[in-house]
Motif scaffolding. Structure first.
Motif, short mmCIF file in Angstrom:
data_model
loop_
_atom_site.label_atom_id
_atom_site.label_comp_id
_atom_site.label_asym_id
_atom_site.label_seq_id
_atom_site.Cartn_x
_atom_site.Cartn_y
_atom_site.Cartn_z
N THR A 18 9.10 35.90 11.78
CA THR A 18 9.34 36.70 12.98
C THR A 18 10.68 36.27 13.54
N GLY A 19 11.65 37.16 13.54
CA GLY A 19 12.99 36.77 13.94
C GLY A 19 13.67 36.00 12.82
N LEU A 20 14.50 35.04 13.21
CA LEU A 20 15.23 34.25 12.22
C LEU A 20 14.26 33.42 11.39
N PRO A 21 14.34 33.47 10.05
CA PRO A 21 13.45 32.65 9.23
C PRO A 21 13.68 31.16 9.47
N SER A 22 12.71 30.37 9.03
CA SER A 22 12.81 28.91 9.15
C SER A 22 12.47 28.29 7.80
N PRO A 23 12.78 27.01 7.61
CA PRO A 23 12.42 26.35 6.36
C PRO A 23 10.93 26.42 6.05
N PHE A 219 34.32 50.38 8.33
CA PHE A 219 33.42 49.85 7.31
C PHE A 219 32.38 49.02 8.05
N ASP A 220 31.14 49.54 8.06
CA ASP A 220 30.10 48.97 8.92
C ASP A 220 29.18 48.04 8.15
N ASN A 221 29.18 46.77 8.57
CA ASN A 221 28.25 45.78 8.03
C ASN A 221 27.23 45.34 9.07
N VAL A 222 27.26 45.93 10.27
CA VAL A 222 26.48 45.41 11.38
C VAL A 222 25.56 46.46 12.00
N GLY A 223 26.04 47.66 12.25
CA GLY A 223 25.26 48.67 12.94
C GLY A 223 25.21 48.39 14.43
N GLY A 224 24.21 48.98 15.13
CA GLY A 224 24.00 48.71 16.54
C GLY A 224 25.22 48.99 17.40
N ASP A 225 25.56 48.02 18.27
CA ASP A 225 26.66 48.24 19.21
C ASP A 225 28.02 48.29 18.51
N HIS A 226 28.12 47.69 17.31
CA HIS A 226 29.37 47.79 16.56
C HIS A 226 29.61 49.23 16.11
N GLY A 251 15.58 41.20 14.05
CA GLY A 251 14.92 41.71 15.24
C GLY A 251 13.56 42.29 14.94
N ALA A 252 12.65 42.17 15.91
CA ALA A 252 11.32 42.75 15.74
C ALA A 252 11.38 44.27 15.71
N GLU A 253 12.31 44.83 16.49
CA GLU A 253 12.50 46.27 16.52
C GLU A 253 13.97 46.58 16.28
N PRO A 254 14.28 47.60 15.48
CA PRO A 254 15.68 47.96 15.29
C PRO A 254 16.27 48.49 16.58
N PRO A 255 17.59 48.33 16.77
CA PRO A 255 18.20 48.85 17.99
C PRO A 255 18.13 50.37 18.04
#
Length: 332
Positions: A18-23, A219-226, A251-255
């Motif tokens: 959930t969110g950023l993965p962890s080890p 050239f979009d590698n980010v999406g969202g506000d970019h 993110g849990a939900e896409p922007p």
């Protein structure tokens, strides 16, 4: 002599993050590969690629408690197929492990290119560079003198876009990144005319300051506000090549869609997404275009290399955090 079995270590995903993965979402698992069968070759992996798309795979594309996949360069150490000779350097997708059994259909013998490092086959000459080249030449159709904005420009694909765009004769080259050090890297080492840290304000305002007259291609590698900011600053009849969306991977939900999306109509913009796997036929063209420049030293493959298979999870998580510059690789 054919081995009866080969010990190896693989990384399994053991939990959905959930969110950023962890080890804790991964486990190193020791196992034994069976003897090399007819039509197979045993490959000792040398270089492993960790890529942003893998974060999406963690949400369901990868099976739990099984070896993961990823772009890999390895050396054939045993073979029972004439298509793969002992000593061949090969590309395959049985990554996240020290050894793999591959067949002729899922491994590609890499060409012998004196003066070109093997790591380039996972960078500028691999899917990373091919994504950049396809996005610029097939999707955006960048023309000499046109101005270009690249998001996540210090990453693997973004760096390749900058390198290739210069060779294609781009005009003003603007990039965004996530730290002052990366911004300096873009302008001081990669030849960008201007760059900005996306944390410093609204993307549209920052991009407008870096490109007061607008840009022709994004050239979009980010999406969202970019993406929203780029739509704001693109000139009429501009083009957007959409390659990635790192803004939403954790993110849990896409922007929500950019608030100015209808400006695509008002400004007669063209927005096209693409997958590099649909353009593999362009690979030979990419080789012909880039190999002479790699050999001459005019272009180099930008990389962050982490040594040791036991650090592959750290390398992956560091790439997702933005700790790396250029292509993120693990040297086994």
């Amino acid at each position: 002599m054919t081995r009866t079995a080969t010990p190896f270590t693989a990384v399994h995903q053991v939990a959905r993050p959930t969110g950023l993965p962890s080890p804790a979402d991964f486990a190193f698992v020791d196992g034994t590969l069976p003897a090399t069968g007819g039509g197979q070759a045993l490959v000792e992996n040398v270089l492993l690629s960790v890529d942003p798309y893998m974060r999406e795979e963690m949400d369901g594309g990868w099976a739990l408690d099984a070896p993961l996949e990823g772009r890999t360069v390895g050396r054939v150490v045993e073979s029972r197929t004439p298509a793969l000779a002992v000593g061949d350097l090969v590309f395959h997708r049985h990554g996240w492990r020290t050894h793999a059994l591959v067949g002729a259909d899922d491994a590609r013998v890499l060409p012998d290119l004196p003066g070109v490092p093997p790591s380039a086959h996972l960078g500028l000459l691999g899917g990373t560079g091919l994504s950049a080249y396809v996005g610029l030449t097939r999707i955006a159709r960048l023309q000499p003198g046109e101005d270009l904005y690249v998001s996540a420009a210090a990453g693997g694909v973004g760096s390749a876009v900058g390198r290739i765009a210069r060779l294609l004769g781009a005009g003003r080259l603007v990039g965004s990144a996530g730290s002052p050090a990366k911004v300096a890297h873009l302008t001081d080492r990669l030849g960008f005319d201007a760059a900005f840290d996306h944390h410093d304000g609204r993307i549209g305002d920052l991009l407008r300051a870096a490109a007061p007259d607008g840009v022709d291609v994004y050239f979009d590698n980010v999406g969202g506000d970019h993406l929203e900011g780029a739509i704001e600053v693109l000139r009429d009849h501009g083009r957007i090549a959409w390659c990635g969306a790192v803004a939403q991977y954790n993110g849990a939900e896409p922007p929500a869609a950019p608030r100015n999306l209808y400006d695509v109509v008002g400004k007669s913009l063209r927005l096209e997404g693409f997958l590099v796997r649909d353009h593999l036929a362009v690979r030979d063209e990419l080789y012909g275009f880039l190999v002479p420049h790699l050999r001459s030293g005019l272009v180099r493959s930008d990389e962050t290399v982490v040594d040791g298979f036991d650090r592959i999870v750290d390398a992956f998580l560091g790439m997702l955090r933005g700790d790396t510059v250029g292509k993120a690789l693990v040297r086994v």
